[in-house]
Design a protein around this motif. Structure first.
Motif, short mmCIF file in Angstrom:
data_model
loop_
_atom_site.label_atom_id
_atom_site.label_comp_id
_atom_site.label_asym_id
_atom_site.label_seq_id
_atom_site.Cartn_x
_atom_site.Cartn_y
_atom_site.Cartn_z
N THR A 61 3.82 5.48 -4.92
CA THR A 61 3.30 6.39 -3.89
C THR A 61 4.32 6.62 -2.79
OG1 THR A 61 2.24 4.48 -2.82
CG2 THR A 61 0.88 5.80 -4.31
N ASP A 62 5.58 6.28 -3.05
CA ASP A 62 6.63 6.43 -2.05
C ASP A 62 7.93 6.80 -2.76
OD1 ASP A 62 8.75 5.88 -0.16
OD2 ASP A 62 7.35 4.63 0.96
N ALA A 63 8.66 7.75 -2.20
CA ALA A 63 9.92 8.19 -2.81
C ALA A 63 10.99 7.11 -2.79
CB ALA A 63 10.43 9.44 -2.09
N VAL A 101 0.84 -1.20 0.00
CA VAL A 101 0.00 0.00 0.00
C VAL A 101 0.87 1.25 0.00
CG1 VAL A 101 -1.66 1.35 1.36
CG2 VAL A 101 -2.00 -1.11 1.05
N GLU A 102 1.90 1.29 0.86
CA GLU A 102 2.75 2.47 0.96
C GLU A 102 3.48 2.77 -0.34
OE1 GLU A 102 3.94 2.09 5.72
OE2 GLU A 102 5.50 1.89 4.20
N GLU A 103 3.96 1.75 -1.02
CA GLU A 103 4.82 1.97 -2.18
C GLU A 103 4.08 1.97 -3.52
OE1 GLU A 103 7.95 -0.91 -1.81
OE2 GLU A 103 8.91 0.21 -0.19
N LEU A 104 3.01 1.17 -3.64
CA LEU A 104 2.34 1.00 -4.94
C LEU A 104 0.83 1.22 -4.88
CD1 LEU A 104 4.28 -2.20 -6.04
CD2 LEU A 104 4.53 0.09 -7.03
N ASP A 105 0.31 1.63 -3.74
CA ASP A 105 -1.13 1.80 -3.56
C ASP A 105 -1.88 0.54 -3.98
OD1 ASP A 105 -3.41 3.17 -2.75
OD2 ASP A 105 -3.76 3.99 -4.75
N LEU A 106 -1.39 -0.61 -3.50
CA LEU A 106 -1.96 -1.90 -3.86
C LEU A 106 -2.48 -2.61 -2.62
CD1 LEU A 106 -2.50 -4.02 -6.06
CD2 LEU A 106 -0.17 -4.88 -5.68
#
Length: 178
Positions: A129-131, A79-84
């Motif tokens: 969704t994450d740097a 969720v944090e990195e790929l909005d999955l």
């Protein structure tokens, strides 16, 4: 007549027993734990991510936080990195790799969970969704082997075989434990 001093410590002095357990817990070894995902698209390609903080591509996922279950860590990272967002019931453990101490790192347990195949809508909705990520891409196994560090490829290869055969691979440093 029973001598109360012969009772076990947990009965005689519950607070002292808890303190003894806490002291033992503080001295026991800790391991780093990571959980990654084997995610495929409808063409059977494997989802890889390009982290900004290391030189090679990797699987989506990451390190578990203190006292966080590995599956929860994976779901959080996706969720944090790929909005999955994905339900835990969809994920099956397919690989556990014990990694020996190396460079500045202590040993660790690296896990891969098979997430299965994303729908076309899920694939289209993926976004960074994450740097910590510069890119993501679905790759053939041949492309994945070229992009991943050799030990990550060895772990992924074992995970693919386990996922395809309904088993779980247990590895030491990317190789079957003997």
């Amino acid at each position: 007549m029973n001598n109360p001093d012969l009772r076990p410590l947990y009965e005689r002095d519950p607070a002292a027993y808890r303190a003894q357990l806490a002291e033992g817990n503080a001295r026991q070894a800790r391991k780093r734990v990571a959980a990654d995902a084997l995610i495929r698209d409808r063409d059977g390609r494997i989802l890889l991510v390009d982290p900004t903080y290391k030189p090679a591509w990797d699987l989506p996922g990451g390190m578990a936080e203190a006292n966080e279950p590995p599956l929860d860590a994976l779901r959080r990272e996706l969720v944090e990195e790929l909005d999955l967002p994905l339900p835990a019931a969809r994920m099956a453990l397919v690989c556990v790799d014990w990694v020996a101490p190396h460079s500045p790192w202590d040993d660790s347990l690296m896990m891969i969970f098979n997430v299965g195949t994303l729908t076309a809508d899920q694939t289209a909705a993926l976004r960074i969704t994450d740097a910590e990520l510069a890119a993501f891409e679905f790759c053939t196994p041949e492309q994945a082997q070229k992009r991943l560090r050799p030990y990550v490829w060895a772990r992924l290869s074992a995970a693919i075989t386990a996922a395809d055969t309904g088993t779980v691979a247990y590895l030491h440093n990317g190789h079957p434990a003997t």
